[in-house]
Design a protein around this motif. Structure first.
Motif, PDB file in Angstrom:
ATOM      1  N   ARG A 110     151.858  55.483  84.179  1.00 12.06           N
ATOM      2  CA  ARG A 110     152.242  54.156  83.698  1.00 12.06           C
ATOM      3  C   ARG A 110     151.958  53.047  84.702  1.00 12.06           C
ATOM      4  O   ARG A 110     151.608  51.932  84.321  1.00 12.06           O
ATOM      5  CB  ARG A 110     153.737  54.141  83.337  1.00 12.06           C
ATOM      6  CG  ARG A 110     154.062  54.815  82.035  1.00 12.06           C
ATOM      7  CD  ARG A 110     155.510  54.629  81.630  1.00 12.06           C
ATOM      8  NE  ARG A 110     155.869  53.225  81.406  1.00 12.06           N
ATOM      9  CZ  ARG A 110     157.046  52.817  80.941  1.00 12.06           C
ATOM     10  NH1 ARG A 110     157.986  53.708  80.650  1.00 12.06           N
ATOM     11  NH2 ARG A 110     157.302  51.533  80.773  1.00 12.06           N
ATOM     12  N   PHE A 111     152.105  53.354  85.982  1.00 11.72           N
ATOM     13  CA  PHE A 111     152.064  52.274  86.972  1.00 11.72           C
ATOM     14  C   PHE A 111     151.059  52.477  88.093  1.00 11.72           C
ATOM     15  O   PHE A 111     150.837  51.560  88.890  1.00 11.72           O
ATOM     16  CB  PHE A 111     153.460  52.089  87.585  1.00 11.72           C
ATOM     17  CG  PHE A 111     154.533  51.797  86.574  1.00 11.72           C
ATOM     18  CD1 PHE A 111     154.611  50.553  85.976  1.00 11.72           C
ATOM     19  CD2 PHE A 111     155.448  52.766  86.205  1.00 11.72           C
ATOM     20  CE1 PHE A 111     155.599  50.272  85.037  1.00 11.72           C
ATOM     21  CE2 PHE A 111     156.440  52.504  85.266  1.00 11.72           C
ATOM     22  CZ  PHE A 111     156.511  51.245  84.676  1.00 11.72           C
ATOM     23  N   GLY A 112     150.466  53.658  88.194  1.00 13.10           N
ATOM     24  CA  GLY A 112     149.540  53.916  89.295  1.00 13.10           C
ATOM     25  C   GLY A 112     148.233  53.163  89.157  1.00 13.10           C
ATOM     26  O   GLY A 112     147.841  52.726  88.068  1.00 13.10           O
ATOM     27  N   ALA A 159     147.935  51.837 102.579  1.00 15.52           N
ATOM     28  CA  ALA A 159     148.408  50.853 101.610  1.00 15.52           C
ATOM     29  C   ALA A 159     148.442  51.422 100.204  1.00 15.52           C
ATOM     30  O   ALA A 159     149.333  51.101  99.405  1.00 15.52           O
ATOM     31  CB  ALA A 159     147.533  49.607 101.659  1.00 15.52           C
ATOM     32  N   ASP A 160     147.482  52.311  99.893  1.00 14.95           N
ATOM     33  CA  ASP A 160     147.401  52.831  98.525  1.00 14.95           C
ATOM     34  C   ASP A 160     148.385  53.968  98.255  1.00 14.95           C
ATOM     35  O   ASP A 160     148.349  54.592  97.187  1.00 14.95           O
ATOM     36  CB  ASP A 160     145.980  53.279  98.194  1.00 14.95           C
ATOM     37  CG  ASP A 160     145.467  54.377  99.121  1.00 14.95           C
ATOM     38  OD1 ASP A 160     146.255  54.888  99.940  1.00 14.95           O
ATOM     39  OD2 ASP A 160     144.286  54.736  99.013  1.00 14.95           O
ATOM     40  N   ALA A 161     149.296  54.245  99.198  1.00 14.95           N
ATOM     41  CA  ALA A 161     150.365  55.218  98.945  1.00 14.95           C
ATOM     42  C   ALA A 161     151.462  54.607  98.085  1.00 14.95           C
ATOM     43  O   ALA A 161     152.250  55.324  97.458  1.00 14.95           O
ATOM     44  CB  ALA A 161     150.959  55.724 100.257  1.00 14.95           C
ATOM     45  N   LEU A 162     151.524  53.286  98.062  1.00 17.61           N
ATOM     46  CA  LEU A 162     152.504  52.589  97.223  1.00 17.61           C
ATOM     47  C   LEU A 162     152.084  52.698  95.766  1.00 17.61           C
ATOM     48  O   LEU A 162     150.945  52.391  95.411  1.00 17.61           O
ATOM     49  CB  LEU A 162     152.596  51.121  97.622  1.00 17.61           C
ATOM     50  CG  LEU A 162     153.497  50.220  96.772  1.00 17.61           C
ATOM     51  CD1 LEU A 162     154.961  50.581  96.971  1.00 17.61           C
ATOM     52  CD2 LEU A 162     153.261  48.755  97.107  1.00 17.61           C
ATOM     53  N   VAL A 163     153.016  53.134  94.917  1.00 23.86           N
ATOM     54  CA  VAL A 163     152.724  53.275  93.489  1.00 23.86           C
ATOM     55  C   VAL A 163     153.173  52.014  92.757  1.00 23.86           C
ATOM     56  O   VAL A 163     154.334  51.615  92.839  1.00 23.86           O
ATOM     57  CB  VAL A 163     153.442  54.498  92.883  1.00 23.86           C
ATOM     58  CG1 VAL A 163     153.170  54.589  91.384  1.00 23.86           C
ATOM     59  CG2 VAL A 163     152.995  55.772  93.581  1.00 23.86           C
ATOM     60  N   GLY A 164     152.237  51.401  92.056  1.00 23.97           N
ATOM     61  CA  GLY A 164     152.573  50.259  91.235  1.00 23.97           C
ATOM     62  C   GLY A 164     152.804  48.983  92.022  1.00 23.97           C
ATOM     63  O   GLY A 164     152.392  48.843  93.172  1.00 23.97           O
ATOM     64  N   ASP A 165     153.510  48.075  91.377  1.00 26.82           N
ATOM     65  CA  ASP A 165     153.760  46.749  91.924  1.00 26.82           C
ATOM     66  C   ASP A 165     154.972  46.785  92.843  1.00 26.82           C
ATOM     67  O   ASP A 165     156.038  47.273  92.474  1.00 26.82           O
ATOM     68  CB  ASP A 165     154.006  45.767  90.767  1.00 26.82           C
ATOM     69  CG  ASP A 165     154.081  44.324  91.232  1.00 26.82           C
ATOM     70  OD1 ASP A 165     154.304  44.090  92.431  1.00 26.82           O
ATOM     71  OD2 ASP A 165     153.934  43.435  90.384  1.00 26.82           O
ATOM     72  N   GLU A 166     154.808  46.246  94.037  1.00 24.23           N
ATOM     73  CA  GLU A 166     155.908  46.220  94.998  1.00 24.23           C
ATOM     74  C   GLU A 166     157.113  45.465  94.452  1.00 24.23           C
ATOM     75  O   GLU A 166     158.257  45.741  94.835  1.00 24.23           O
ATOM     76  CB  GLU A 166     155.426  45.573  96.300  1.00 24.23           C
ATOM     77  CG  GLU A 166     156.445  45.582  97.418  1.00 24.23           C
ATOM     78  CD  GLU A 166     155.934  44.885  98.672  1.00 24.23           C
ATOM     79  OE1 GLU A 166     156.766  44.608  99.567  1.00 24.23           O
ATOM     80  OE2 GLU A 166     154.718  44.606  98.747  1.00 24.23           O
TER      81      GLU A 166
END
Length: 376
Positions: A90-92, A211-218
């Motif tokens: 859904r968010f990745g 940086a791309d370890a964060l899933v979706g919008d911060e």
């Protein structure tokens, strides 16, 4: 009208999964996982574009329920495809989807989920695992407890908190942490509960993540978090209903055959009525689970939140009562390894406790549904 409850396709799926589980009675969880993945059962809720079945939590919960009914529940189905797979789908980013969803779908990789902390159980707002920026990287520090299957997972989706630059307050965010990341260590928790999926405490000591370890919008972490927690509650309900049905089936078989005086003990209302009540409670819990799953798959996150909590509550209560009555029906035999019911006495309690306690669900319904003031 029956299609409003369960379509012909779902009935056929239920029958196929039941037959599959019956043919694999002694398979270890890893073997069962791989065989189920080959048939598309593990990935039924994931998008077809990434190797999934294109279905939803409705189908995935049905599969888990039938596996549990056969005595082969797969706990990691709650975690890997239902929570982590859903959140990433859904968010990745497209890169995250390409990296994780195909391998989650074919069963070659697993993902764990870390949210609970030593001082943040029911109150997730007290989470202290924090992520801070270091150039383009993130540094993640904190502790997690009661994380299932970390030893067999390739990564853990960790709930941390980042500082909002506008308000200075901490907000939830989700990070994919590879199992071999430096500073990421685990310790197995010695549980009385016997399960193939072990529980772990995690320590994150300045774990450096790109940086791309964060899933979706911060800035949408809370929405993304609950997008995973609602399926978790629905799948926990399926897990509990399957366990309850498994115990009840054993009790019914025993009550039909066991004769103490002139008739089988199942002819006596003191035995028959409690088993009938257990069956009714499990069926009612299943209906609420189906409602919750349909609402979630239809995109009604708010409606699914209420129904998912209710389903998890009802299933947990029904499971505990069914297991208790099953053991009581068998008497001393209910405590032997031969019949395999005694181990469920402890396991059934999990559905009341995790992933959220029944008391917190009552709190949720009290103030969210009934509009009563909070006590906390």
């Amino acid at each position: 009208m029956t299609d409003l409850i369960e379509s012909e396709e779902h009935k056929a799926l239920r029958k196929a999964v039941a037959a599959f589980a019956k043919d694999h009675p002694d398979a270890g969880n890893r073997t069962l996982w791989q065989e189920a993945a080959k048939l598309g059962y593990i990935s039924v809720n994931l998008p077809e574009a990434y190797g999934g079945g294109g279905g939803g939590i409705t189908e995935l919960s049905l599969i888990l329920e039938e596996l549990g009914t056969a005595g082969n529940p797969l706990l990691m189905m709650i975690v890997s495809p239902a929570i982590c797979g859903t959140v990433i789908a859904r968010f990745g980013t497209e890169a995250q989807k390409q990296q994780w969803l195909p391998s989650l779908a074919d069963g070659s990789r697993l993902m764990a989920f870390g949210i609970t902390e030593p001082d943040a159980g029911s109150n997730s707002h007290r989470i202290t695992t924090t992520a801070r920026r270091d150039g383009t990287d993130w540094l993640l520090t904190g502790r997690k407890v009661f994380v299932s299957g970390v030893d067999i997972a390739d990564a853990t989706l960790v709930v941390g908190r980042t500082e909002d630059a506008r308000t200075g307050r901490l907000k939830p965010c989700l990070f994919i942490v590879p199992r071999d990341a430096p500073g990421f260590t685990r310790r197995k928790i010695d549980m009385e509960l016997q399960s193939e999926e072990k529980q772990f405490e995690l320590v994150l000591d300045d774990v450096r993540l790109p940086a791309d370890a964060l899933v979706g919008d911060e800035d949408a972490g809370l929405l993304q978090l609950f997008a995973g927690l609602n399926p978790e509650r629905i799948m926990t309900a399926a897990f509990a209903i399957g366990m309850g049905r498994h115990a009840l089936t054993k009790a019914i078989e025993y009550a039909r055959d066991r004769t103490v005086w002139k008739t089988p003990i199942g002819a006596h209302q003191a035995i028959a009525h409690p088993l009938a009540q257990a069956h009714i409670d499990l069926e009612l819990a299943r209906l609420m689970m189906q409602k919750a799953a349909h609402l979630y798959d239809a995109g009604d996150d708010a409606g699914a939140g209420e129904a998912a909590n209710m389903a998890k509550y009802a299933a947990g209560e029904a499971c505990v009562k069914a297991v208790d009555q099953a053991v009581h029906t068998l008497g001393g035999n209910g405590l032997t390894r031969e019949f395999g019911l005694a181990r469920l006495i402890t396991a059934a309690r999990v559905a009341r406790i995790a992933p959220v306690s029944r008391e917190m669900i009552l709190n949720y319904v009290s103030h969210q549904t009934l509009g009563l003031p909070k006590s906390y």
